[in-house]
Structures are given as C-alpha cells and as structure tokens.
Design a protein around this motif. Structure first.
Motif, PDB file in Angstrom:
ATOM      1  N   GLY A  43       0.761  -1.356  -0.090  1.00 49.80           N
ATOM      2  CA  GLY A  43       0.178   0.069  -0.106  1.00 49.80           C
ATOM      3  C   GLY A  43       0.918   1.264   0.038  1.00 49.80           C
ATOM      4  O   GLY A  43       2.078   1.284  -0.259  1.00 49.80           O
ATOM      5  N   ILE A  44       0.040   2.443   0.165  1.00 51.43           N
ATOM      6  CA  ILE A  44       0.822   3.573   0.240  1.00 51.43           C
ATOM      7  C   ILE A  44       0.512   4.301   1.657  1.00 51.43           C
ATOM      8  O   ILE A  44      -0.500   4.036   2.381  1.00 51.43           O
ATOM      9  N   MET A  45       1.598   5.288   2.230  1.00 48.27           N
ATOM     10  CA  MET A  45       1.170   5.798   3.325  1.00 48.27           C
ATOM     11  C   MET A  45      -0.154   6.966   3.360  1.00 48.27           C
ATOM     12  O   MET A  45       0.021   7.731   2.378  1.00 48.27           O
ATOM     13  N   TYR A  46      -0.842   7.068   4.300  1.00 46.29           N
ATOM     14  CA  TYR A  46      -1.829   7.999   4.534  1.00 46.29           C
ATOM     15  C   TYR A  46      -1.314   9.166   4.534  1.00 46.29           C
ATOM     16  O   TYR A  46      -1.849  10.118   3.751  1.00 46.29           O
ATOM     17  N   ASP A  47      -0.128   9.568   5.225  1.00 50.92           N
ATOM     18  CA  ASP A  47       0.488  10.908   5.170  1.00 50.92           C
ATOM     19  C   ASP A  47       0.768  11.400   3.556  1.00 50.92           C
ATOM     20  O   ASP A  47       0.691  12.425   3.272  1.00 50.92           O
ATOM     21  N   ASP A  48       1.334  10.546   2.795  1.00 45.06           N
ATOM     22  CA  ASP A  48       1.739  10.825   1.464  1.00 45.06           C
ATOM     23  C   ASP A  48       0.438  11.121   0.727  1.00 45.06           C
ATOM     24  O   ASP A  48       0.555  12.068   0.016  1.00 45.06           O
ATOM     25  N   VAL A  49      -0.425  10.437   1.039  1.00 49.53           N
ATOM     26  CA  VAL A  49      -1.968  10.929   0.374  1.00 49.53           C
ATOM     27  C   VAL A  49      -2.349  12.189   0.737  1.00 49.53           C
ATOM     28  O   VAL A  49      -3.008  13.021  -0.170  1.00 49.53           O
ATOM     29  N   LEU A  50      -2.418  12.501   2.033  1.00 53.77           N
ATOM     30  CA  LEU A  50      -2.768  13.881   2.585  1.00 53.77           C
ATOM     31  C   LEU A  50      -1.820  14.786   1.935  1.00 53.77           C
ATOM     32  O   LEU A  50      -2.582  16.070   1.806  1.00 53.77           O
ATOM     33  N   GLU A  51      -0.606  14.538   1.515  1.00 54.58           N
ATOM     34  CA  GLU A  51       0.125  15.571   1.095  1.00 54.58           C
ATOM     35  C   GLU A  51       0.167  15.627  -0.556  1.00 54.58           C
ATOM     36  O   GLU A  51       0.481  16.657  -1.204  1.00 54.58           O
ATOM     37  N   SER A  52      -0.561  14.781  -1.315  1.00 55.79           N
ATOM     38  CA  SER A  52      -0.493  14.728  -2.533  1.00 55.79           C
ATOM     39  C   SER A  52      -1.949  15.067  -3.236  1.00 55.79           C
ATOM     40  O   SER A  52      -2.146  15.558  -4.212  1.00 55.79           O
ATOM     41  N   LEU A  53      -3.039  14.683  -2.469  1.00 56.01           N
ATOM     42  CA  LEU A  53      -4.424  14.587  -3.158  1.00 56.01           C
ATOM     43  C   LEU A  53      -5.140  15.538  -2.129  1.00 56.01           C
ATOM     44  O   LEU A  53      -5.298  15.726  -1.135  1.00 56.01           O
ATOM     45  N   PRO A  54      -5.594  16.789  -3.141  1.00 53.68           N
ATOM     46  CA  PRO A  54      -6.542  17.681  -2.621  1.00 53.68           C
ATOM     47  C   PRO A  54      -7.902  16.919  -1.988  1.00 53.68           C
ATOM     48  O   PRO A  54      -8.205  15.967  -2.504  1.00 53.68           O
ATOM     49  N   ASN A  55      -8.259  17.637  -0.683  1.00 56.50           N
ATOM     50  CA  ASN A  55      -9.455  16.948  -0.150  1.00 56.50           C
ATOM     51  C   ASN A  55      -9.287  15.497   0.379  1.00 56.50           C
ATOM     52  O   ASN A  55     -10.190  14.713   0.108  1.00 56.50           O
ATOM     53  N   ALA A  56      -8.026  15.154   0.461  1.00 54.31           N
ATOM     54  CA  ALA A  56      -7.820  13.769   0.674  1.00 54.31           C
ATOM     55  C   ALA A  56      -8.643  12.911   1.810  1.00 54.31           C
ATOM     56  O   ALA A  56      -9.049  12.005   1.846  1.00 54.31           O
ATOM     57  N   GLU A  57      -8.674  13.597   3.068  1.00 54.83           N
ATOM     58  CA  GLU A  57      -9.377  13.169   4.023  1.00 54.83           C
ATOM     59  C   GLU A  57     -10.907  12.511   3.731  1.00 54.83           C
ATOM     60  O   GLU A  57     -11.307  11.601   4.189  1.00 54.83           O
ATOM     61  N   LYS A  58     -11.540  13.563   2.987  1.00 56.96           N
ATOM     62  CA  LYS A  58     -12.822  13.334   2.791  1.00 56.96           C
ATOM     63  C   LYS A  58     -13.063  12.177   1.755  1.00 56.96           C
ATOM     64  O   LYS A  58     -13.797  11.055   1.849  1.00 56.96           O
ATOM     65  N   ILE A  59     -11.912  12.126   0.822  1.00 61.04           N
ATOM     66  CA  ILE A  59     -11.819  11.066  -0.394  1.00 61.04           C
ATOM     67  C   ILE A  59     -11.608   9.757   0.528  1.00 61.04           C
ATOM     68  O   ILE A  59     -12.232   8.671  -0.104  1.00 61.04           O
ATOM     69  N   VAL A  60     -10.616   9.559   1.490  1.00 59.48           N
ATOM     70  CA  VAL A  60     -10.120   8.265   1.782  1.00 59.48           C
ATOM     71  C   VAL A  60     -11.414   7.843   2.484  1.00 59.48           C
ATOM     72  O   VAL A  60     -11.532   6.508   2.778  1.00 59.48           O
ATOM     73  N   GLN A  61     -12.085   8.701   3.449  1.00 56.48           N
ATOM     74  CA  GLN A  61     -13.130   8.474   4.336  1.00 56.48           C
ATOM     75  C   GLN A  61     -14.253   7.600   3.297  1.00 56.48           C
ATOM     76  O   GLN A  61     -15.014   6.557   3.654  1.00 56.48           O
ATOM     77  N   THR A  62     -14.568   8.404   2.165  1.00 59.66           N
ATOM     78  CA  THR A  62     -15.624   7.736   1.428  1.00 59.66           C
ATOM     79  C   THR A  62     -15.384   6.389   0.864  1.00 59.66           C
ATOM     80  O   THR A  62     -16.182   5.590   0.873  1.00 59.66           O
ATOM     81  N   LEU A  63     -14.186   6.330   0.466  1.00 62.35           N
ATOM     82  CA  LEU A  63     -13.701   4.870  -0.276  1.00 62.35           C
ATOM     83  C   LEU A  63     -13.483   3.872   0.747  1.00 62.35           C
ATOM     84  O   LEU A  63     -13.764   2.916   0.369  1.00 62.35           O
ATOM     85  N   THR A  64     -13.269   4.159   2.058  1.00 64.13           N
ATOM     86  CA  THR A  64     -13.263   3.154   3.091  1.00 64.13           C
ATOM     87  C   THR A  64     -14.580   2.811   3.371  1.00 64.13           C
ATOM     88  O   THR A  64     -14.808   1.796   3.648  1.00 64.13           O
ATOM     89  N   THR A  65     -15.548   3.530   3.499  1.00 61.04           N
ATOM     90  CA  THR A  65     -16.780   3.252   3.808  1.00 61.04           C
ATOM     91  C   THR A  65     -17.643   2.363   2.713  1.00 61.04           C
ATOM     92  O   THR A  65     -18.269   1.509   2.894  1.00 61.04           O
ATOM     93  N   ASN A  66     -17.066   2.785   1.415  1.00 68.68           N
ATOM     94  CA  ASN A  66     -17.603   1.863   0.191  1.00 68.68           C
ATOM     95  C   ASN A  66     -16.923   0.533   0.167  1.00 68.68           C
ATOM     96  O   ASN A  66     -17.378  -0.064  -0.816  1.00 68.68           O
ATOM     97  N   GLY A  67     -16.037   0.308   1.026  1.00 60.57           N
ATOM     98  CA  GLY A  67     -15.449  -0.965   0.865  1.00 60.57           C
ATOM     99  C   GLY A  67     -14.445  -1.161  -0.131  1.00 60.57           C
ATOM    100  O   GLY A  67     -13.951  -1.791  -0.867  1.00 60.57           O
ATOM    101  N   LYS A  68     -13.877   0.146  -0.999  1.00 59.08           N
ATOM    102  CA  LYS A  68     -13.031   0.309  -1.857  1.00 59.08           C
ATOM    103  C   LYS A  68     -11.653  -0.004  -1.763  1.00 59.08           C
ATOM    104  O   LYS A  68     -10.541  -0.476  -2.422  1.00 59.08           O
ATOM    105  N   ILE A  69     -11.105   0.547  -0.313  1.00 60.89           N
ATOM    106  CA  ILE A  69      -9.851   0.409   0.266  1.00 60.89           C
ATOM    107  C   ILE A  69      -9.875   0.021   1.722  1.00 60.89           C
ATOM    108  O   ILE A  69     -10.836  -0.017   2.341  1.00 60.89           O
ATOM    109  N   ILE A  70      -8.647  -0.163   2.328  1.00 61.02           N
ATOM    110  CA  ILE A  70      -8.594  -0.757   3.624  1.00 61.02           C
ATOM    111  C   ILE A  70      -7.617   0.223   4.296  1.00 61.02           C
ATOM    112  O   ILE A  70      -6.526   0.195   3.692  1.00 61.02           O
ATOM    113  N   GLN A  71      -7.806   0.416   5.506  1.00 69.12           N
ATOM    114  CA  GLN A  71      -6.835   1.312   6.175  1.00 69.12           C
ATOM    115  C   GLN A  71      -6.307   0.180   7.311  1.00 69.12           C
ATOM    116  O   GLN A  71      -7.027  -0.051   8.221  1.00 69.12           O
ATOM    117  N   ILE A  72      -5.046   0.093   7.646  1.00 70.38           N
ATOM    118  CA  ILE A  72      -4.425  -0.631   8.507  1.00 70.38           C
ATOM    119  C   ILE A  72      -3.134   0.249   9.235  1.00 70.38           C
ATOM    120  O   ILE A  72      -2.360   1.121   8.384  1.00 70.38           O
TER     121      ILE A  72
END
Length: 303
Positions: free
Chosen positions: A173-202
């Motif tokens: 996978g990739i680090m969540y901190d790197d996503v926050l630094e790369s993707l605009p509105n990363a927190e909202k996007i990651v939360q949506t994808l996790t809720t929809n079962g598209k990604i996993i956070q460990i």
C-alpha cells in the motif's frame, strides 16, 4: 560662663582614669551594635557594579552602545534565508492543495508570499541552490516552479488506480500521510472509499501510522447457505484428534498425515575401493629385440 574648657587628647599620657574608662565603655558599646543597613548597601552596591560591568562587557563585544545584533537576524543571515525558503514551500503546497497546478516564476512566488524585499544574493541562492535542490519543489525547463507531491494525483480515480497497480505488482500500500500531501481533499476522499469498501486502512504497529491498501473483491467466495448450515450443525466438542481420525477412516476419508510425501531411505554410500598397486613393467622387456650386451672392455658379447 567664666569657666574655661581644656581640650584633652585621648592620646595624652596624663589622662585620668575616669576618662579612660568612659572611652573603653564607648568602644565596647559601638562594637556590640549590629550594622545591618551597611551590609545591604554593600550588596546593592556590588550588584549594581556587576550589572554595570556586564553591560559594559556586552557593549564592548558588540561594539555598539545598544543591544548586540548577530548575523542571523540580518537580511543576509542563514536563518533569514531558510525562513524565506520555508515560507515559499508552504505556499506552494497550499496552492497544490487548492488545485492550482500552474507553475510560477521566482518573482511571482515572492510577490504572492509578500517577500519582494529580499536581497539579490538571497534570490540567487533560491534560484541556484535552495529551490533547485529542494525535494518538495519541481523545477520546469522554463525555470518555473511547482510543488512536488509524493504521488501525482488529483482525484479519487487516480488514487484507486495507483492502489490497484501497487496491489497487482505486489508492492503493498501507500502511506496515508503521503496521500494527504498529494491529493486535494484527501481526508474526505479516503473516508468515502473506506466506507464503500474500496480501500482498507491498517495502522502499523511500530509507529501507528496508517497505510492504505486496495480492497480486492475478486477473491470473495459465495458459499451456499445449506452448506454453512450443515457445517455449523456438526459438533466435535469433547472429541480428541484420535477419535476424529478413527471416524474419518471408517468413512473412507484419509487423514492429512497419510497423504504426505513418504521419505525415501538415504542410499548408502559405497566405500571407495582401496587403490591397487600398479605393477611396474619389467626393465626393457619391450626392447628385448633391440638391446645388445657388452662386456667390461666394451666388446659386444655374442648371444
């Protein structure tokens, strides 16, 4: 008023005994009185003198009558230059997070950060060293500057594409901190994808930092409900391993240990045969028809 006063010196040898006693009593009383105020004054005087000395020493070191100024506060000091650089990097990151991906010249960056008063030497340092070697800044061939994120992505589709590619290549996978630094509105996007079962956070156990993985649903198996019901109806409580193996043998089911590969006995090594002694050929047998005999005088002996 007609009396006459005679001045008597304490050093006079002819002083009478009464005056001597009064003098000694006065000296004893004077020595017995504590002088506290005098000590305080001495302490205050020494403190004032020490402060004056420290002030004078600092003035002498600085060479000025006012407070000392070091080079780090001046416009050419290293702290000042790195402060200008840090402000530029923060501004470029904020622009990237706001979706502004067009490059800027150095003058435009200084204008947007309200730092047009920097010296020419600082500008030269920024353009030739600081911005060119900074891992967070990307320099274009036209000598314009952009923020350089860990991953280039602008929406959740690109994030999913990156995670899926890493999963297929076995890169994890990739680090969540790197996503926050790369993707605009990363927190909202990651939360949506996790809720929809598209990604996993460990969370990593070493530092509790989150890692994002692609959730591959192609390996999901649909199990018949009747099979699950039958499986759950079987109880093996109170049965040990031997009884379960005996039951399986009666049903014609071999246990897993009987299906394992059989070990073949190791072949014994043959002992190396002892080296036979080679028979040396008799002297000159192969030259029997060629050799001739001679006596001590060198004459040929007739055979």
């Amino acid at each position: 008023m007609g009396k006459e006063f005679k001045l008597i010196s304490f050093s006079d040898h002819k002083m009478d005994a009464a005056l001597k006693r009064e003098r000694e009593d006065f000296k004893r009383r004077a020595m017995a009185v504590p002088v506290v105020e005098n000590k305080k004054r001495k302490v205050e005087d020494t403190g004032g003198s020490s402060s004056k000395k420290s002030a004078s020493s600092s003035t002498a070191k600085s060479g000025k009558s006012g407070p000392a100024f070091t080079s780090k506060y001046s416009s050419g000091g290293s702290n000042y230059k790195f402060g200008v650089l840090a402000k530029i990097v923060r501004h470029m990151k904020a622009r990237h997070m706001d979706g502004m991906d067009h490059p800027l010249t150095l003058e435009e960056i200084l204008d947007e950060t309200n730092q047009l008063d920097v010296t020419g030497a600082t500008k030269m340092w920024l353009s030739t060293e600081a911005l060119a070697n900074n891992p967070k800044i990307e320099v274009t061939p036209e000598m314009t500057y952009l923020f350089k994120p860990p991953y280039k992505m602008v929406n959740k589709k690109e994030l999913m594409k990156l995670l899926k590619r890493k999963d297929l290549n076995g890169e994890g996978g990739i680090m969540y901190d790197d996503v926050l630094e790369s993707l605009p509105n990363a927190e909202k996007i990651v939360q949506t994808l996790t809720t929809n079962g598209k990604i996993i956070q460990i969370s990593r156990p070493c530092d509790k930092k989150r890692v994002l993985f692609f959730f591959d649903h192609t390996t999901d198996l649909e199990i018949d409900g009747e099979f699950v019901k039958q499986w759950r109806s079987i109880s093996v409580d109170g049965l040990d391993i031997q009884k379960i193996e005996d039951y399986l043998d009666k049903q014609g089911i071999r246990s897993m240990q009987d299906q394992g590969l059989k070990r073949l006995p190791m072949a014994k090594r043959k002992k190396a045969q002892a080296n036979r002694k080679k028979k040396a050929p008799k002297d000159n047998e192969h030259l029997a028809d060629v050799l001739e005999d001679y006596d001590e005088r060198g004459k040929k002996v007739q055979s």
